[in-house]
Design an enzyme around this catalytic site. Sequence first.
Site, mmCIF file in Angstrom:
data_model
loop_
_atom_site.group_PDB
_atom_site.id
_atom_site.type_symbol
_atom_site.label_atom_id
_atom_site.label_comp_id
_atom_site.label_asym_id
_atom_site.label_seq_id
_atom_site.Cartn_x
_atom_site.Cartn_y
_atom_site.Cartn_z
ATOM 1 N N ASP A 98 5.037 36.634 -36.507
ATOM 2 C CA ASP A 98 4.805 36.279 -37.911
ATOM 3 C C ASP A 98 5.396 34.942 -38.360
ATOM 4 O O ASP A 98 5.655 34.739 -39.536
ATOM 5 C CB ASP A 98 5.408 37.388 -38.790
ATOM 6 C CG ASP A 98 6.860 37.684 -38.409
ATOM 7 O OD1 ASP A 98 7.514 36.781 -37.861
ATOM 8 O OD2 ASP A 98 7.326 38.818 -38.656
ATOM 9 N N GLU A 120 2.541 41.995 -31.032
ATOM 10 C CA GLU A 120 3.356 42.542 -32.124
ATOM 11 C C GLU A 120 2.539 42.550 -33.430
ATOM 12 O O GLU A 120 2.990 42.137 -34.489
ATOM 13 C CB GLU A 120 4.675 41.783 -32.304
ATOM 14 C CG GLU A 120 5.730 42.604 -33.030
ATOM 15 C CD GLU A 120 7.075 41.876 -33.166
ATOM 16 O OE1 GLU A 120 7.914 42.038 -32.272
ATOM 17 O OE2 GLU A 120 7.276 41.180 -34.166
ATOM 18 N N GLU A 134 6.871 35.650 -43.767
ATOM 19 C CA GLU A 134 6.420 36.335 -42.545
ATOM 20 C C GLU A 134 5.376 37.417 -42.824
ATOM 21 O O GLU A 134 4.444 37.599 -42.034
ATOM 22 C CB GLU A 134 7.626 36.926 -41.798
ATOM 23 C CG GLU A 134 8.514 35.896 -41.114
ATOM 24 C CD GLU A 134 9.513 35.214 -42.045
ATOM 25 O OE1 GLU A 134 9.580 35.611 -43.235
ATOM 26 O OE2 GLU A 134 10.219 34.293 -41.606
ATOM 27 N N HIS A 208 19.889 35.166 -41.180
ATOM 28 C CA HIS A 208 19.207 33.868 -41.302
ATOM 29 C C HIS A 208 17.980 33.873 -42.205
ATOM 30 O O HIS A 208 17.420 32.823 -42.472
ATOM 31 C CB HIS A 208 18.748 33.399 -39.915
ATOM 32 C CG HIS A 208 17.567 34.178 -39.396
ATOM 33 N ND1 HIS A 208 17.696 35.422 -38.830
ATOM 34 C CD2 HIS A 208 16.232 33.910 -39.388
ATOM 35 C CE1 HIS A 208 16.505 35.883 -38.488
ATOM 36 N NE2 HIS A 208 15.598 34.991 -38.821
ATOM 37 N N ARG A 210 15.073 33.564 -44.769
ATOM 38 C CA ARG A 210 14.846 32.640 -45.872
ATOM 39 C C ARG A 210 15.153 33.285 -47.235
ATOM 40 O O ARG A 210 15.805 32.691 -48.073
ATOM 41 C CB ARG A 210 13.366 32.244 -45.838
ATOM 42 C CG ARG A 210 13.014 30.895 -46.315
ATOM 43 C CD ARG A 210 11.564 30.626 -45.880
ATOM 44 N NE ARG A 210 11.549 30.030 -44.555
ATOM 45 C CZ ARG A 210 11.465 28.728 -44.333
ATOM 46 N NH1 ARG A 210 11.358 27.891 -45.341
ATOM 47 N NH2 ARG A 210 11.457 28.253 -43.115
ATOM 48 N N HIS A 241 23.080 30.935 -36.750
ATOM 49 C CA HIS A 241 21.748 30.315 -36.627
ATOM 50 C C HIS A 241 21.873 28.814 -36.873
ATOM 51 O O HIS A 241 22.727 28.380 -37.642
ATOM 52 C CB HIS A 241 20.837 30.961 -37.686
ATOM 53 C CG HIS A 241 19.377 30.719 -37.510
ATOM 54 N ND1 HIS A 241 18.772 29.530 -37.854
ATOM 55 C CD2 HIS A 241 18.381 31.519 -37.045
ATOM 56 C CE1 HIS A 241 17.473 29.612 -37.609
ATOM 57 N NE2 HIS A 241 17.209 30.808 -37.109
HETATM 58 C C1 UD1 Z 1 11.903 30.916 -38.336
HETATM 59 C C2 UD1 Z 1 10.826 31.908 -38.741
HETATM 60 C C3 UD1 Z 1 11.434 33.300 -38.913
HETATM 61 C C4 UD1 Z 1 12.224 33.717 -37.698
HETATM 62 C C5 UD1 Z 1 13.229 32.652 -37.346
HETATM 63 C C6 UD1 Z 1 13.881 33.014 -36.055
HETATM 64 C C7 UD1 Z 1 9.066 30.930 -40.111
HETATM 65 C C8 UD1 Z 1 8.527 30.759 -41.468
HETATM 66 N N1 UD1 Z 1 10.234 31.548 -40.008
HETATM 67 O O1 UD1 Z 1 12.821 30.812 -39.411
HETATM 68 O O2 UD1 Z 1 10.386 34.230 -39.098
HETATM 69 O O3 UD1 Z 1 12.899 34.899 -38.002
HETATM 70 O O4 UD1 Z 1 12.562 31.394 -37.178
HETATM 71 O O5 UD1 Z 1 15.134 32.452 -35.914
HETATM 72 O O6 UD1 Z 1 8.440 30.531 -39.161
HETATM 73 N N2 UD1 Z 1 17.114 24.525 -36.513
HETATM 74 C C9 UD1 Z 1 17.700 23.693 -35.590
HETATM 75 N N3 UD1 Z 1 17.592 23.999 -34.266
HETATM 76 C C10 UD1 Z 1 16.946 25.096 -33.817
HETATM 77 C C11 UD1 Z 1 16.366 25.960 -34.763
HETATM 78 C C12 UD1 Z 1 16.448 25.658 -36.103
HETATM 79 O O7 UD1 Z 1 18.294 22.692 -35.933
HETATM 80 O O8 UD1 Z 1 16.909 25.326 -32.617
HETATM 81 C C13 UD1 Z 1 17.249 24.212 -37.948
HETATM 82 C C14 UD1 Z 1 16.356 23.056 -38.394
HETATM 83 O O9 UD1 Z 1 17.105 22.298 -39.290
HETATM 84 C C15 UD1 Z 1 15.234 23.755 -39.140
HETATM 85 C C16 UD1 Z 1 15.951 24.965 -39.711
HETATM 86 O O10 UD1 Z 1 16.860 25.362 -38.706
HETATM 87 O O11 UD1 Z 1 14.694 22.908 -40.121
HETATM 88 C C17 UD1 Z 1 15.058 26.122 -40.085
HETATM 89 O O12 UD1 Z 1 14.167 26.451 -39.043
HETATM 90 P P1 UD1 Z 1 12.723 27.109 -39.375
HETATM 91 O O13 UD1 Z 1 11.994 27.338 -38.092
HETATM 92 O O14 UD1 Z 1 12.041 26.283 -40.413
HETATM 93 O O15 UD1 Z 1 13.066 28.471 -40.054
HETATM 94 P P2 UD1 Z 1 13.910 29.690 -39.566
HETATM 95 O O16 UD1 Z 1 14.744 30.113 -40.706
HETATM 96 O O17 UD1 Z 1 14.560 29.401 -38.278
HETATM 97 N N1 UDP Z 2 19.374 36.185 -30.229
HETATM 98 C C1 UDP Z 2 19.909 35.364 -29.236
HETATM 99 N N2 UDP Z 2 21.089 34.719 -29.494
HETATM 100 C C2 UDP Z 2 21.742 34.833 -30.665
HETATM 101 C C3 UDP Z 2 21.176 35.652 -31.677
HETATM 102 C C4 UDP Z 2 19.980 36.310 -31.429
HETATM 103 O O1 UDP Z 2 19.357 35.241 -28.150
HETATM 104 O O2 UDP Z 2 22.805 34.227 -30.816
HETATM 105 C C5 UDP Z 2 18.084 36.854 -29.964
HETATM 106 C C6 UDP Z 2 18.059 38.348 -30.179
HETATM 107 O O3 UDP Z 2 18.377 39.015 -28.980
HETATM 108 C C7 UDP Z 2 16.626 38.614 -30.606
HETATM 109 C C8 UDP Z 2 16.182 37.323 -31.232
HETATM 110 O O4 UDP Z 2 17.159 36.348 -30.880
HETATM 111 O O5 UDP Z 2 15.789 38.864 -29.489
HETATM 112 C C9 UDP Z 2 16.089 37.458 -32.721
HETATM 113 O O6 UDP Z 2 15.881 36.208 -33.280
HETATM 114 P P1 UDP Z 2 16.103 35.903 -34.798
HETATM 115 O O7 UDP Z 2 17.064 36.880 -35.372
HETATM 116 O O8 UDP Z 2 16.422 34.453 -34.892
HETATM 117 O O9 UDP Z 2 14.642 36.091 -35.392
HETATM 118 P P2 UDP Z 2 13.810 37.362 -35.909
HETATM 119 O O10 UDP Z 2 13.784 38.387 -34.837
HETATM 120 O O11 UDP Z 2 14.467 37.833 -37.168
HETATM 121 O O12 UDP Z 2 12.466 36.808 -36.209
#
Ligand code: UD1
Ligand code: UDP
Length: 370
Positions: A98, A120, A134, A208, A210, A241
Amino acid sequence: MKKLKVAVVFGTRPEAIKMAPIIKKLDEDDRFEPLVIVTAQHREMLDQVLDYFKIKPNYDLDIMEKSQTLNSITVKVLGEIEPVYHQEQPDLILVHGDTTTTFAAAIAGFYEGIKVGHVEAGLRTWDTQSPFPEEMNREAVDVIADYYFAPTEQSRQNLLKENHQDQAIFVTGNTVIDAMKYTVSDNYKNDMISGVDFSKRVILLTMHRRENLGEPMRNVFSAVKRLALENSDIEVIFPVHKNPKVRAIANKILANVDNIHLIEPLDVFDFHNVMSKCFLVMSDSGGVQEEAPHFGIPVLVLREETERPEGIEAGTLKLVGTDYKRVYDEACKLLADKVAYHAMSSKKNPYGDGFSSDRILEAIYKELKE
Ligand code: UD1
Ligand code: UDP
């Protein structure tokens, strides 16, 4: 015989973890030609997973920006992925879950006239504001998709309620359980997280979402801080995160408490194994709600509602929302009350047997080839 070309498209950490077992199986199977396309909506957190599973993408769109918005991610994925689809013409595109990557990759595939399979599929809260965005993404992807790989019977029922075709739905289990076959080890030693005393009761925290940024997150972190200060016999591990908005709140409230360990995101091997050794998980994560029941580790879910009711029914998950007092009280109860803890800590995983990827491959082959 010509192989089926299956493009597996993903961009964030959870998608990568849950697609990795499918990629591994496609790689081993002569009937398929896998094509791995990552958007890199996440960079570091995606690369951790790719490295662990030794996956080398055929295409890396490298779109992540520090202050990306939902629109900017969507626009970048649409723009970058079109020429890839156009050139490669896969027989099927597989997307997962999602995220914004999922939605954009699916709609781009539809525009290109390529069949889309949704892994999924069918998770629902039926509230487009929670989780945001999502819920909208997964509902929209299920409108676009040709094939649905539903993790549970309940997710199948959700799809049927929306009038999706029964014969296009395959109940497969969740591939996260398959992923755990690659990560969970009986011989795991936890000494990589320095300073954590694993002889104490360990609480694993992740947050984490939103819709939880701001006040809800501040409430939860304040409750966790109080718990840690009042209970010197517990340890809290929080792999924070990479989102700077999460980091700012975590650092402000949770830094400099002796028994709270703010650490970098763990790679999935460490995360799964650390989870297996924990007393309690507190999380708003989706994937974590599926993994913890596998170990029988209770989860206080830091959300008002969940698209994963199976874990609630199994008894391992409890929805506690983000109210300061509620979160504090529920955690205190599990720390103090052995009966309440025991009621949540039996191993009953409703998310599958670790063979979901095999079922997905068989369904794809049957639908596209036979
Ligand atoms: C996204 C997904 C959410 C999922 C989450 C998993 C959407 C709308 N949301 O949210 O469903 O649960 O990923 O973690 O797609 N960033 C880094 N390095 C990284 C990852 C993130 O710097 O490796 C920072 C960046 O500044 C980025 C911010 O995190 O702009 C947010 O990342 P984003 O993918 O926009 O949203 P998530 O909250 O991670
Ligand atoms: N996870 C990881 N390292 C971490 C925290 C989470 O590998 O430090 C893994 C966790 O096992 C799970 C996935 O990340 O499989 C969940 O990701 P996240 O919570 O970012 O996203 P969501 O599942 O809520 O979309």
